[in-house]
Design an enzyme around this catalytic site. Structure first.
Site, PDB file in Angstrom:
ATOM      1  N   GLU A  63       1.159  17.246  31.524  1.00 37.32           N
ATOM      2  CA  GLU A  63       0.921  17.639  30.143  1.00 37.32           C
ATOM      3  C   GLU A  63       0.137  16.519  29.466  1.00 37.32           C
ATOM      4  OE1 GLU A  63       1.328  20.492  29.073  1.00 37.32           O
ATOM      5  OE2 GLU A  63       3.029  21.429  30.087  1.00 37.32           O
ATOM      6  N   CYS A  70       1.547  25.018  31.113  1.00 41.59           N
ATOM      7  CA  CYS A  70       1.366  24.218  32.317  1.00 41.59           C
ATOM      8  C   CYS A  70      -0.034  24.491  32.833  1.00 41.59           C
ATOM      9  CB  CYS A  70       2.402  24.566  33.377  1.00 41.59           C
ATOM     10  SG  CYS A  70       2.199  23.616  34.907  1.00 41.59           S
TER      11      CYS A  70
END
Length: 228
Positions: free
Chosen positions: A103, A2
């Site tokens: 992402e 992340c």
């Protein structure tokens, strides 16, 4: 992993949603749709019996590890039992609230960003580890990392890892000083919100710029004028 997240509500809003109407605040961070490593973000934690919301630097490396171990922004769940993370697992458990995270897919130079969020659009409570003490030589001494685990289900086509997200009740238990490190580790392994609870959509490549901000970059790409 992340590397960015959407924290577009105020710290006080997240604390209230979490049920911490009595929280002590030491947070001046404003909302952002593009929280990036190397910035200070509000983290919920328990200190001396108080519910606290403090701004913490996103990136961590203990002072003794300088020159030996790179600064990191995430901690792998499967490695939390190691000596490197043991002190923070015992005394540095935190929660980072968010609306979603980003992402990227595709080839280098042409990567497409995606916004990942709960299908019910409830806030995400991301597991974190932090050193809540002061720093003496560099900010990363007193930073935080997000805990990540292997992605599962249909999330594999976005990225092979994802942050560990919990519902508010389990997230509060993660913060409890009464929980032993081993119990906290077991909780992280078994109480994460399931992959099927999430949805995602493409967003503008403007999010690739860490200084970009504003609600428009978190909207679905189809709702935007361009991809630039």
């Amino acid at each position: 992993m992340c590397g960015r997240f959407d924290q577009s509500q105020t710290a006080r809003h997240y604390a209230n949603v979490f049920g911490w109407t009595d929280a002590v605040f030491d947070s001046e961070s404003g909302p952002t749709t593009n929280a990036a490593p190397g910035t200070y973000r509000p983290v919920l934690h328990v200190q001396d019996g108080e519910h606290r919301v403090d701004d913490v630097f996103w990136s961590y490396r203990p002072r003794w590890a300088e020159g030996k171990i790179p600064i990191t922004i995430n901690a792998r769940l499967e490695k939390l039992g190691s000596s490197y993370w043991s002190r923070l697992l015992k005394n540095g458990r935190g929660i980072v609230p968010a609306e979603g995270w980003y992402e990227w897919t595709g080839e280098k130079g042409h990567k497409q960003p995606w916004h990942i969020h709960r299908k019910d659009h409830e806030p995400l409570f991301l597991l974190a580890l932090a050193n809540f003490g002061p720093f003496e030589e560099n900010r990363a001494e007193a930073g935080f990392v997000l805990v990540t685990d292997d992605a599962s289900g249909g999330m594999l086509d976005i990225h092979d890892r994802r942050p560990v997200v919990m519902n508010a009740e389990d997230a509060a238990l993660w913060l409890s000083p009464a929980l032993t490190p081993q119990q906290a580790l077991e909780l992280a392994r078994h109480a994460a919100v399931a992959a099927e609870s999430f949805d995602w959509y493409k967003v503008s490549k403007k999010v690739n710029n860490a200084s970009a901000d504003g609600p428009q970059i978190a909207r679905p790409l189809d709702d935007q004028d361009d991809e630039a």
